[in-house]
Design an enzyme around this catalytic site. Sequence first.
Site, PDB file in Angstrom:
ATOM      1  N   ASN A  21      18.527  -4.365  -8.405  1.00 46.80           N
ATOM      2  CA  ASN A  21      17.514  -4.810  -7.436  1.00 46.80           C
ATOM      3  C   ASN A  21      18.143  -5.184  -6.095  1.00 46.80           C
ATOM      4  O   ASN A  21      17.512  -5.818  -5.264  1.00 46.80           O
ATOM      5  CB  ASN A  21      16.731  -6.010  -7.998  1.00 46.80           C
ATOM      6  CG  ASN A  21      17.611  -7.240  -8.165  1.00 46.80           C
ATOM      7  OD1 ASN A  21      18.835  -7.141  -8.125  1.00 46.80           O
ATOM      8  ND2 ASN A  21      16.994  -8.391  -8.341  1.00 46.80           N
ATOM      9  N   HIS A  81      20.739  -7.212  -5.732  1.00 44.59           N
ATOM     10  CA  HIS A  81      21.364  -8.541  -5.665  1.00 44.59           C
ATOM     11  C   HIS A  81      22.878  -8.421  -5.535  1.00 44.59           C
ATOM     12  O   HIS A  81      23.476  -7.414  -5.910  1.00 44.59           O
ATOM     13  CB  HIS A  81      20.950  -9.437  -6.850  1.00 44.59           C
ATOM     14  CG  HIS A  81      21.619  -9.176  -8.156  1.00 44.59           C
ATOM     15  ND1 HIS A  81      21.043  -9.515  -9.358  1.00 44.59           N
ATOM     16  CD2 HIS A  81      22.816  -8.636  -8.489  1.00 44.59           C
ATOM     17  CE1 HIS A  81      21.856  -9.202 -10.341  1.00 44.59           C
ATOM     18  NE2 HIS A  81      22.943  -8.667  -9.843  1.00 44.59           N
ATOM     19  N   ASP A  91      29.926 -15.719  -9.906  1.00 43.31           N
ATOM     20  CA  ASP A  91      28.640 -16.228 -10.408  1.00 43.31           C
ATOM     21  C   ASP A  91      28.707 -16.490 -11.913  1.00 43.31           C
ATOM     22  O   ASP A  91      29.667 -16.099 -12.584  1.00 43.31           O
ATOM     23  CB  ASP A  91      27.498 -15.255 -10.069  1.00 43.31           C
ATOM     24  CG  ASP A  91      27.729 -13.826 -10.539  1.00 43.31           C
ATOM     25  OD1 ASP A  91      28.740 -13.575 -11.231  1.00 43.31           O
ATOM     26  OD2 ASP A  91      26.904 -12.956 -10.224  1.00 43.31           O
ATOM     27  N   GLU A 137      19.590 -13.301  -5.028  1.00 42.74           N
ATOM     28  CA  GLU A 137      18.496 -12.374  -5.329  1.00 42.74           C
ATOM     29  C   GLU A 137      17.741 -12.023  -4.049  1.00 42.74           C
ATOM     30  O   GLU A 137      17.858 -12.736  -3.047  1.00 42.74           O
ATOM     31  CB  GLU A 137      17.531 -13.036  -6.334  1.00 42.74           C
ATOM     32  CG  GLU A 137      18.151 -13.397  -7.670  1.00 42.74           C
ATOM     33  CD  GLU A 137      18.379 -12.181  -8.569  1.00 42.74           C
ATOM     34  OE1 GLU A 137      18.349 -11.032  -8.091  1.00 42.74           O
ATOM     35  OE2 GLU A 137      18.620 -12.386  -9.777  1.00 42.74           O
TER      36      GLU A 137
END
Length: 255
Positions: free
Chosen positions: A138, A140, A69, A145
Amino acid sequence: MSERVVVVPDFETMSQSAADSIFEAIRRTPSLLICAATGSTPTRTYGLLAECCTRSPELFRRVRIIKLDEWCGLNADDPASCEMYLQQHLVQPLKISGDRYIAFRSNPENRQAECERIAGALAHKGPIDLAILGIGVNGHIGFNEPHAVFAAHAHVSELALESRQHAMLSKSTVDNPQELVRYGLTLGMSDLLQARQVIILASGSSKRQSLQRMLDTSATEPASPASFLWQHHTNAVCICDQAAMQDDHRDAALL
Ligand code: GLP
Protein backbone atom coordinates in the site's frame (compact mmCIF):
# COMPACT_ATOMS: atom_id res chain seq x y z
CA MET A 1 13.57 7.50 -16.08
CA SER A 2 15.64 8.98 -13.31
CA GLU A 3 19.16 7.70 -12.86
CA ARG A 4 18.17 7.24 -9.22
CA VAL A 5 16.30 4.11 -10.35
CA VAL A 6 18.29 0.97 -11.06
CA VAL A 7 16.37 -1.87 -12.66
CA VAL A 8 18.04 -5.26 -12.44
CA PRO A 9 16.96 -8.60 -13.88
CA ASP A 10 16.02 -10.41 -10.68
CA PHE A 11 15.90 -10.62 -6.88
CA GLU A 12 19.43 -12.00 -6.60
CA THR A 13 20.95 -9.16 -8.62
CA MET A 14 18.93 -6.60 -6.65
CA SER A 15 20.25 -8.09 -3.41
CA GLN A 16 23.84 -8.13 -4.67
CA SER A 17 23.60 -4.55 -5.88
CA ALA A 18 22.20 -3.40 -2.50
CA ALA A 19 24.85 -5.36 -0.60
CA ASP A 20 27.60 -3.79 -2.73
CA SER A 21 26.29 -0.31 -1.86
CA ILE A 22 26.26 -1.22 1.82
CA PHE A 23 29.84 -2.56 1.68
CA GLU A 24 30.97 0.65 0.02
CA ALA A 25 29.20 2.75 2.68
CA ILE A 26 30.81 0.73 5.50
CA ARG A 27 34.24 1.17 3.95
CA ARG A 28 33.67 4.93 3.89
CA THR A 29 32.14 5.02 7.40
CA PRO A 30 33.12 2.02 9.55
CA SER A 31 30.66 3.01 12.31
CA LEU A 32 27.80 3.25 9.79
CA LEU A 33 24.35 3.47 11.40
CA ILE A 34 22.11 1.27 9.23
CA CYS A 35 18.34 1.54 9.54
CA ALA A 36 17.10 -1.95 8.74
CA ALA A 37 13.68 -2.89 7.40
CA THR A 38 12.36 -6.41 7.80
CA GLY A 39 10.12 -8.41 5.45
CA SER A 40 11.06 -10.61 2.52
CA THR A 41 12.67 -7.96 0.30
CA PRO A 42 15.99 -7.33 2.14
CA THR A 43 16.51 -10.90 3.37
CA ARG A 44 19.01 -11.96 0.70
CA THR A 45 20.82 -8.61 0.96
CA TYR A 46 21.30 -9.28 4.66
CA GLY A 47 22.39 -12.84 3.82
CA LEU A 48 25.14 -11.44 1.59
CA LEU A 49 26.29 -9.15 4.42
CA ALA A 50 26.40 -12.17 6.73
CA GLU A 51 28.48 -14.14 4.21
CA CYS A 52 30.89 -11.21 3.90
CA CYS A 53 31.12 -10.96 7.70
CA THR A 54 32.21 -14.60 7.89
CA ARG A 55 35.06 -13.81 5.48
CA SER A 56 35.92 -10.31 6.77
CA PRO A 57 34.57 -9.82 10.31
CA GLU A 58 36.73 -6.72 10.84
CA LEU A 59 34.62 -4.80 8.30
CA PHE A 60 31.57 -5.00 10.59
CA ARG A 61 33.24 -4.44 13.95
CA ARG A 62 31.88 -0.91 14.40
CA VAL A 63 28.70 -1.10 12.30
CA ARG A 64 25.51 -0.06 14.14
CA ILE A 65 21.92 -1.10 13.44
CA ILE A 66 18.63 0.64 14.19
CA LYS A 67 15.38 -1.29 13.83
CA LEU A 68 12.96 0.47 11.49
CA ASP A 69 9.73 -0.84 12.95
CA GLU A 70 8.04 -3.43 15.12
CA TRP A 71 4.59 -4.98 15.45
CA CYS A 72 2.73 -4.09 18.66
CA GLY A 73 1.33 -7.08 20.53
CA LEU A 74 3.96 -9.71 19.72
CA ASN A 75 6.63 -10.77 22.16
CA ALA A 76 10.28 -10.51 21.14
CA ASP A 77 10.56 -14.29 20.80
CA ASP A 78 7.50 -14.59 18.56
CA PRO A 79 8.74 -15.92 15.18
CA ALA A 80 6.81 -13.13 13.46
CA SER A 81 8.39 -10.25 15.39
CA CYS A 82 10.73 -7.86 13.64
CA GLU A 83 13.10 -8.48 16.55
CA MET A 84 13.37 -12.19 15.73
CA TYR A 85 13.89 -11.37 12.06
CA LEU A 86 16.68 -8.88 12.75
CA GLN A 87 18.35 -11.11 15.32
CA GLN A 88 18.38 -13.98 12.85
CA HIS A 89 19.36 -12.07 9.71
CA LEU A 90 21.57 -9.21 10.93
CA VAL A 91 22.31 -8.81 14.62
CA GLN A 92 23.66 -12.30 15.29
CA PRO A 93 25.34 -12.96 11.91
CA LEU A 94 27.08 -9.56 12.00
CA LYS A 95 27.83 -9.91 15.75
CA ILE A 96 26.27 -6.54 16.55
CA SER A 97 26.82 -5.92 20.27
CA GLY A 98 24.05 -4.41 22.43
CA ASP A 99 25.69 -0.98 22.47
CA ARG A 100 25.56 -0.95 18.65
CA TYR A 101 21.90 -1.93 18.36
CA ILE A 102 18.99 0.50 18.78
CA ALA A 103 15.64 -1.26 18.71
CA PHE A 104 12.05 -0.76 19.73
CA ARG A 105 11.34 -3.29 22.47
CA SER A 106 8.74 -5.78 21.37
CA ASN A 107 5.42 -5.40 23.13
CA PRO A 108 6.39 -2.61 25.57
CA GLU A 109 3.96 -1.84 28.37
CA ASN A 110 4.03 1.86 27.55
CA ARG A 111 4.25 2.29 23.77
CA GLN A 112 4.50 6.06 23.88
CA ALA A 113 7.39 5.94 26.35
CA GLU A 114 9.13 3.38 24.15
CA CYS A 115 8.83 5.70 21.14
CA GLU A 116 10.28 8.53 23.21
CA ARG A 117 13.18 6.28 24.26
CA ILE A 118 13.97 5.46 20.62
CA ALA A 119 13.58 9.10 19.53
CA GLY A 120 16.05 10.06 22.27
CA ALA A 121 18.53 7.37 21.24
CA LEU A 122 18.37 8.48 17.60
CA ALA A 123 18.77 12.14 18.57
CA HIS A 124 21.89 11.15 20.52
CA LYS A 125 23.42 8.60 18.13
CA GLY A 126 21.95 9.59 14.78
CA PRO A 127 21.28 10.57 12.19
CA ILE A 128 20.88 7.35 10.26
CA ASP A 129 23.72 6.94 7.78
CA LEU A 130 22.03 4.44 5.47
CA ALA A 131 18.39 3.32 5.44
CA ILE A 132 17.60 0.01 3.75
CA LEU A 133 13.88 0.11 3.07
CA GLY A 134 11.19 -1.94 1.40
CA ILE A 135 7.81 -0.69 0.15
CA GLY A 136 4.56 -2.07 1.47
CA VAL A 137 1.95 -3.11 -1.08
CA ASN A 138 0.00 0.00 0.00
CA GLY A 139 3.05 2.27 -0.30
CA HIS A 140 3.92 2.24 3.39
CA ILE A 141 7.52 2.71 4.53
CA GLY A 142 8.23 1.06 7.83
CA PHE A 143 4.86 1.46 9.52
CA ASN A 144 4.35 4.95 8.17
CA GLU A 145 0.98 4.30 6.57
CA PRO A 146 -0.71 6.38 3.87
CA HIS A 147 -2.12 9.43 5.69
CA ALA A 148 -2.55 13.07 4.78
CA VAL A 149 0.04 14.03 7.42
CA PHE A 150 3.09 12.00 8.38
CA ALA A 151 4.58 11.77 11.87
CA ALA A 152 8.13 13.07 12.11
CA HIS A 153 9.75 10.75 14.63
CA ALA A 154 9.28 7.39 16.37
CA HIS A 155 5.57 6.87 16.92
CA VAL A 156 2.74 4.41 17.39
CA SER A 157 0.99 3.83 14.07
CA GLU A 158 -2.44 2.35 13.47
CA LEU A 159 -1.81 -0.32 10.86
CA ALA A 160 -3.65 -0.45 7.55
CA LEU A 161 -5.43 -3.70 6.75
CA GLU A 162 -2.86 -4.48 4.01
CA SER A 163 -0.08 -4.22 6.59
CA ARG A 164 -1.86 -6.58 8.97
CA GLN A 165 -2.11 -9.07 6.12
CA HIS A 166 1.69 -9.16 5.72
CA ALA A 167 3.12 -12.67 5.35
CA MET A 168 5.40 -12.15 8.38
CA LEU A 169 2.42 -12.34 10.72
CA SER A 170 1.47 -15.81 9.48
CA LYS A 171 4.59 -17.10 11.29
CA SER A 172 3.26 -15.96 14.66
CA THR A 173 2.51 -18.45 17.40
CA VAL A 174 -0.45 -16.40 18.66
CA ASP A 175 -3.96 -17.11 17.41
CA ASN A 176 -5.30 -14.68 14.82
CA PRO A 177 -2.29 -12.34 14.78
CA GLN A 178 -4.04 -10.18 12.16
CA GLU A 179 -6.70 -9.42 14.77
CA LEU A 180 -4.30 -8.95 17.67
CA VAL A 181 -1.77 -6.75 15.90
CA ARG A 182 -3.49 -3.46 15.13
CA TYR A 183 -0.64 -1.05 15.81
CA GLY A 184 3.03 -0.81 14.99
CA LEU A 185 6.00 1.17 16.32
CA THR A 186 8.00 2.89 13.63
CA LEU A 187 10.61 5.52 12.94
CA GLY A 188 9.02 8.60 11.39
CA MET A 189 9.27 10.42 8.10
CA SER A 190 11.75 13.08 9.34
CA ASP A 191 14.00 10.35 10.72
CA LEU A 192 14.13 8.84 7.21
CA LEU A 193 14.42 12.20 5.44
CA GLN A 194 17.42 12.98 7.64
CA ALA A 195 19.14 9.71 6.72
CA ARG A 196 22.31 10.51 4.80
CA GLN A 197 21.52 7.84 2.21
CA VAL A 198 18.39 5.81 1.43
CA ILE A 199 18.10 2.63 -0.61
CA ILE A 200 14.56 1.55 -1.45
CA LEU A 201 14.26 -2.05 -2.62
CA ALA A 202 11.35 -3.52 -4.56
CA SER A 203 11.02 -7.01 -5.93
CA GLY A 204 8.21 -8.96 -7.56
CA SER A 205 4.98 -8.12 -9.33
CA SER A 206 3.10 -7.53 -6.05
CA LYS A 207 5.09 -4.28 -5.72
CA ARG A 208 4.30 -2.93 -9.22
CA GLN A 209 1.51 -0.66 -8.14
CA SER A 210 3.20 0.86 -5.11
CA LEU A 211 6.47 1.27 -7.01
CA GLN A 212 4.73 2.93 -9.96
CA ARG A 213 3.00 5.30 -7.57
CA MET A 214 6.27 6.13 -5.82
CA LEU A 215 8.05 6.92 -9.09
CA ASP A 216 5.19 8.97 -10.55
CA THR A 217 6.28 12.34 -9.27
CA SER A 218 3.45 14.09 -11.16
CA ALA A 219 0.76 12.36 -9.05
CA THR A 220 -1.51 14.91 -7.42
CA GLU A 221 -3.30 12.53 -5.04
CA PRO A 222 -2.15 12.55 -1.39
CA ALA A 223 1.33 11.11 -1.36
CA SER A 224 2.01 7.60 -0.19
CA PRO A 225 4.82 7.50 2.38
CA ALA A 226 7.08 5.96 -0.27
CA SER A 227 6.37 8.69 -2.82
CA PHE A 228 6.75 11.43 -0.20
CA LEU A 229 10.16 10.10 0.79
CA TRP A 230 11.15 9.60 -2.85
CA GLN A 231 10.19 13.15 -3.79
CA HIS A 232 11.78 14.85 -0.83
CA HIS A 233 14.96 12.90 -0.11
CA THR A 234 17.99 14.24 -1.93
CA ASN A 235 20.08 11.05 -1.76
CA ALA A 236 17.66 8.17 -2.32
CA VAL A 237 18.05 5.42 -4.88
CA CYS A 238 15.63 2.67 -5.78
CA ILE A 239 16.92 -0.75 -6.77
CA CYS A 240 14.17 -2.93 -8.18
CA ASP A 241 13.87 -6.02 -10.30
CA GLN A 242 12.10 -6.23 -13.63
CA ALA A 243 9.11 -8.00 -12.12
CA ALA A 244 8.45 -4.99 -9.88
CA MET A 245 8.84 -2.48 -12.69
CA GLN A 246 5.91 -1.50 -14.89
CA ASP A 247 6.34 -1.96 -18.65
CA ASP A 248 6.52 1.76 -19.31
CA HIS A 249 9.60 2.04 -17.13
CA ARG A 250 11.52 -0.74 -18.82
CA ASP A 251 13.81 1.82 -20.45
CA ALA A 252 15.33 2.59 -17.06
CA ALA A 253 18.99 2.06 -16.42
CA LEU A 254 19.20 -1.69 -16.87
CA LEU A 255 22.26 -3.11 -15.20
C1 GLP B 1 6.55 -4.76 6.80
C2 GLP B 1 7.83 -4.48 7.55
C3 GLP B 1 8.59 -3.39 6.81
C4 GLP B 1 8.83 -3.85 5.39
C5 GLP B 1 7.51 -4.06 4.66
C6 GLP B 1 7.66 -4.69 3.29
O1 GLP B 1 5.65 -3.75 7.02
N1 GLP B 1 7.55 -4.11 8.89
O2 GLP B 1 9.83 -3.15 7.50
O3 GLP B 1 9.63 -2.92 4.70
O4 GLP B 1 6.69 -4.91 5.42
O5 GLP B 1 7.80 -6.08 3.43
P1 GLP B 1 8.15 -7.09 2.25
O6 GLP B 1 9.54 -6.81 1.88
O7 GLP B 1 7.97 -8.47 2.82
O8 GLP B 1 7.18 -6.81 1.15
